[in-house]
Design a protein around this motif. Sequence first.
Motif, short mmCIF file in Angstrom:
data_model
loop_
_atom_site.label_atom_id
_atom_site.label_comp_id
_atom_site.label_asym_id
_atom_site.label_seq_id
_atom_site.Cartn_x
_atom_site.Cartn_y
_atom_site.Cartn_z
N THR A 130 0.84 -1.45 -0.32
CA THR A 130 -0.05 0.36 -0.10
C THR A 130 0.68 1.22 0.03
OG1 THR A 130 -1.45 -1.13 1.66
CG2 THR A 130 -1.87 1.17 1.81
N LEU A 131 0.65 2.35 -0.97
CA LEU A 131 1.60 3.50 -0.84
C LEU A 131 0.23 4.56 -0.58
CD1 LEU A 131 3.75 4.39 -3.46
CD2 LEU A 131 2.22 5.67 -3.11
N ALA A 132 0.29 5.53 0.42
CA ALA A 132 -0.20 5.96 0.70
C ALA A 132 0.44 7.79 1.29
CB ALA A 132 -1.59 5.77 1.63
N ILE A 133 -0.64 8.66 1.09
CA ILE A 133 -0.16 9.40 1.86
C ILE A 133 -1.85 10.52 2.73
CG2 ILE A 133 -0.63 12.60 1.06
CD1 ILE A 133 0.88 12.38 -1.52
N VAL A 165 2.81 16.58 4.61
CA VAL A 165 2.98 15.53 4.66
C VAL A 165 2.77 14.41 4.82
CG1 VAL A 165 0.14 16.51 3.29
CG2 VAL A 165 2.13 14.99 2.41
N LEU A 166 2.50 12.67 4.91
CA LEU A 166 3.30 11.56 5.45
C LEU A 166 2.91 10.81 4.50
CD1 LEU A 166 5.54 10.97 6.91
CD2 LEU A 166 3.52 9.43 8.46
N LEU A 167 3.83 10.77 3.45
CA LEU A 167 3.71 8.74 2.26
C LEU A 167 4.11 7.93 3.38
CD1 LEU A 167 3.42 8.43 -0.34
CD2 LEU A 167 5.72 8.64 -0.83
N THR A 168 3.28 6.87 2.95
CA THR A 168 3.71 5.98 3.21
C THR A 168 3.86 4.78 2.58
OG1 THR A 168 1.79 5.35 4.49
CG2 THR A 168 2.88 5.70 5.78
N VAL A 169 4.32 3.93 3.04
CA VAL A 169 4.69 2.66 1.85
C VAL A 169 4.92 1.40 3.01
CG1 VAL A 169 5.64 1.61 0.07
CG2 VAL A 169 5.53 3.85 0.51
N LYS A 170 3.72 0.39 2.52
CA LYS A 170 3.83 -0.40 3.52
C LYS A 170 3.40 -2.09 2.73
CE LYS A 170 2.60 1.67 8.12
NZ LYS A 170 2.13 1.87 9.05
N GLY A 171 4.31 -3.49 3.19
CA GLY A 171 4.08 -4.37 2.75
C GLY A 171 4.94 -5.57 3.28
N PRO A 172 4.47 -6.01 2.71
CA PRO A 172 5.82 -7.74 2.56
C PRO A 172 7.30 -6.89 2.61
CG PRO A 172 4.07 -9.00 2.17
CD PRO A 172 3.62 -7.18 1.70
N GLY A 173 8.78 -6.58 3.68
CA GLY A 173 9.31 -6.21 3.99
C GLY A 173 9.89 -4.62 3.17
N ILE A 174 8.88 -4.51 3.46
CA ILE A 174 9.07 -2.62 3.12
C ILE A 174 8.37 -2.02 4.11
CG2 ILE A 174 7.09 -2.68 1.52
CD1 ILE A 174 9.27 -0.43 -0.11
N ASP A 175 8.88 -1.25 4.56
CA ASP A 175 7.82 -0.04 5.56
C ASP A 175 8.93 1.43 6.02
OD1 ASP A 175 6.95 1.45 7.44
OD2 ASP A 175 7.19 -0.55 8.89
N ILE A 176 8.13 2.34 4.66
CA ILE A 176 8.62 3.52 4.61
C ILE A 176 7.97 4.65 4.56
CG2 ILE A 176 9.21 5.23 2.60
CD1 ILE A 176 10.18 2.82 1.32
N LYS A 177 8.67 5.25 5.39
CA LYS A 177 7.38 6.90 5.38
C LYS A 177 8.57 7.75 5.37
CE LYS A 177 5.32 4.66 9.45
NZ LYS A 177 4.76 3.97 10.17
N LEU A 178 7.67 8.71 4.77
CA LEU A 178 8.17 10.06 3.96
C LEU A 178 7.84 11.13 4.04
CD1 LEU A 178 8.99 8.97 0.41
CD2 LEU A 178 10.83 9.17 2.44
#
Length: 105
Positions: free
Chosen positions: A30-33, A71-84
Amino acid sequence: MTSVKLLLPADVLDELALPYEGVRDVSSVTLAIEGIGVMANLATLATLQPQVGALVTAIRNWRLRDQRPSVLLTVKGPGIDIKLDLPRNVSTKLLLKQLAPLFDE
């Protein structure tokens, strides 16, 4: 096939204009703002990868129009957890670099 759920502002999705592939909601990434009204779109990672430049450009263009300081952009999934944290003048180069782990397979 890895699917990606895009939870992004309508302006970003409109500018990106991803083709509809009939992807079902079995998203593994999931890629979300966060904290704003968003539209959802589903795409495969294979479809999104060649358009990553257009994606980060659309996000930057939206941020330039948006009045919030950050604002915060998040990318979450198996093996990935990014917060920008996305400032209004976010760099497309920075976004490409930060999102690279999503497309490195």
